[in-house]
Design a protein around this motif. Structure first.
Motif, PDB file in Angstrom:
ATOM      1  N   ILE A  61       0.835  -1.192   0.000  1.00 15.82           N
ATOM      2  CA  ILE A  61       0.000   0.000   0.000  1.00 15.82           C
ATOM      3  C   ILE A  61       0.877   1.252   0.000  1.00 15.82           C
ATOM      4  N   TYR A  62       0.355   2.316  -0.597  1.00 15.49           N
ATOM      5  CA  TYR A  62       1.053   3.595  -0.631  1.00 15.49           C
ATOM      6  C   TYR A  62       0.125   4.691  -0.108  1.00 15.49           C
ATOM      7  N   CYS A  63      -0.989   4.928  -0.784  1.00 12.95           N
ATOM      8  CA  CYS A  63      -1.902   5.986  -0.339  1.00 12.95           C
ATOM      9  C   CYS A  63      -2.953   5.453   0.654  1.00 12.95           C
ATOM     10  N   ASN A  64      -3.355   4.229   0.478  1.00 17.19           N
ATOM     11  CA  ASN A  64      -4.378   3.579   1.304  1.00 17.19           C
ATOM     12  C   ASN A  64      -5.736   4.275   1.242  1.00 17.19           C
ATOM     13  N   GLY A  66      -7.227   4.557  -2.174  1.00 17.35           N
ATOM     14  CA  GLY A  66      -7.782   4.215  -3.471  1.00 17.35           C
ATOM     15  C   GLY A  66      -7.314   5.021  -4.659  1.00 17.35           C
ATOM     16  N   HIS A  67      -6.267   5.823  -4.516  1.00 19.93           N
ATOM     17  CA  HIS A  67      -5.836   6.678  -5.620  1.00 19.93           C
ATOM     18  C   HIS A  67      -4.677   6.120  -6.444  1.00 19.93           C
ATOM     19  N   CYS A  68      -3.714   5.480  -5.826  1.00 21.05           N
ATOM     20  CA  CYS A  68      -2.453   5.175  -6.512  1.00 21.05           C
ATOM     21  C   CYS A  68      -2.424   3.825  -7.230  1.00 21.05           C
ATOM     22  N   PHE A  69      -3.258   2.904  -6.888  1.00 23.39           N
ATOM     23  CA  PHE A  69      -3.297   1.555  -7.469  1.00 23.39           C
ATOM     24  C   PHE A  69      -2.041   0.735  -7.188  1.00 23.39           C
ATOM     25  N   GLU A  70      -1.219   1.142  -6.252  1.00 19.46           N
ATOM     26  CA  GLU A  70      -0.024   0.359  -5.899  1.00 19.46           C
ATOM     27  C   GLU A  70      -0.396  -0.960  -5.231  1.00 19.46           C
ATOM     28  N   CYS A  71      -1.581  -1.041  -4.693  1.00 21.75           N
ATOM     29  CA  CYS A  71      -1.987  -2.213  -3.900  1.00 21.75           C
ATOM     30  C   CYS A  71      -2.776  -3.229  -4.711  1.00 21.75           C
ATOM     31  N   ARG A  82      -8.209  -3.040  -5.966  1.00 20.71           N
ATOM     32  CA  ARG A  82      -7.330  -2.340  -5.041  1.00 20.71           C
ATOM     33  C   ARG A  82      -7.530  -2.942  -3.653  1.00 20.71           C
ATOM     34  N   CYS A  84      -6.696  -1.855  -0.811  1.00 21.07           N
ATOM     35  CA  CYS A  84      -7.068  -0.908   0.242  1.00 21.07           C
ATOM     36  C   CYS A  84      -8.538  -0.517   0.183  1.00 21.07           C
TER      37      CYS A  84
HETATM   38  S1  FES Z   1      -2.706   1.955  -1.658  1.00 21.27           S
HETATM   39 FE1  FES Z   1      -3.151   3.443  -3.152  1.00 21.27          FE
HETATM   40  S2  FES Z   1      -4.896   2.632  -4.172  1.00 21.27           S
HETATM   41 FE2  FES Z   1      -4.512   1.230  -2.561  1.00 21.27          FE
END
Ligand code: FES
Length: 105
Positions: A61-64, A66-71, A82, A84
């Motif tokens: 996770i990065y933003c947690n 729902g914005h970055c899609f890293e998760c 996602r 998160c």
């Molecule tokens: S951590 Fe960024 S969208 Fe899930």
């Protein structure tokens, strides 16, 4: 050892919730209804949700929010979500993304 927060200094003590089992890359983990995939995995000490498509480096996770899609992870080997933003359910099968281009079928 779980890292689950059961009592919070601002939110207080969390109520009783139904314990369920989810599977991450085939391994069973304890979770609770109302958790997200990300919060469930972090509570169980799992921070790597996928590998970067080009470098192979660990991602989580990065933003947690729902914005970055890293998760992003796969559900049942197909649908990409996602972690998160996605609530868990009993028997949920979650898999890491490892290759470029994996997405919804
Ligand atoms: S951590 Fe960024 S969208 Fe899930």
């Amino acid at each position: 050892m779980t890292m689950r927060v059961n009592s919070h200094p601002v939110l207080g003590k969390l109520g009783e919730r139904k314990q369920i089992t989810i599977y991450f890359n085939g391994k069973p983990f304890q979770a609770y209804e109302g958790d997200t995939i990300a919060s469930s995995m972090m509570a169980e000490g799992v921070y790597t949700l996928r590998q970067h498509e080009e470098s192979g480096k660990e991602r989580g996770i990065y933003c947690n929010i729902g914005h970055c899609f890293e998760c992003r992870v796969k559900l049942g080997g197909r649908r990409v979500v996602r972690a998160c933003m996605t609530p868990v359910f009993n028997g949920m099968e979650i898999n890491s993304l490892t290759a470029f281009g994996e997405r919804d079928e």
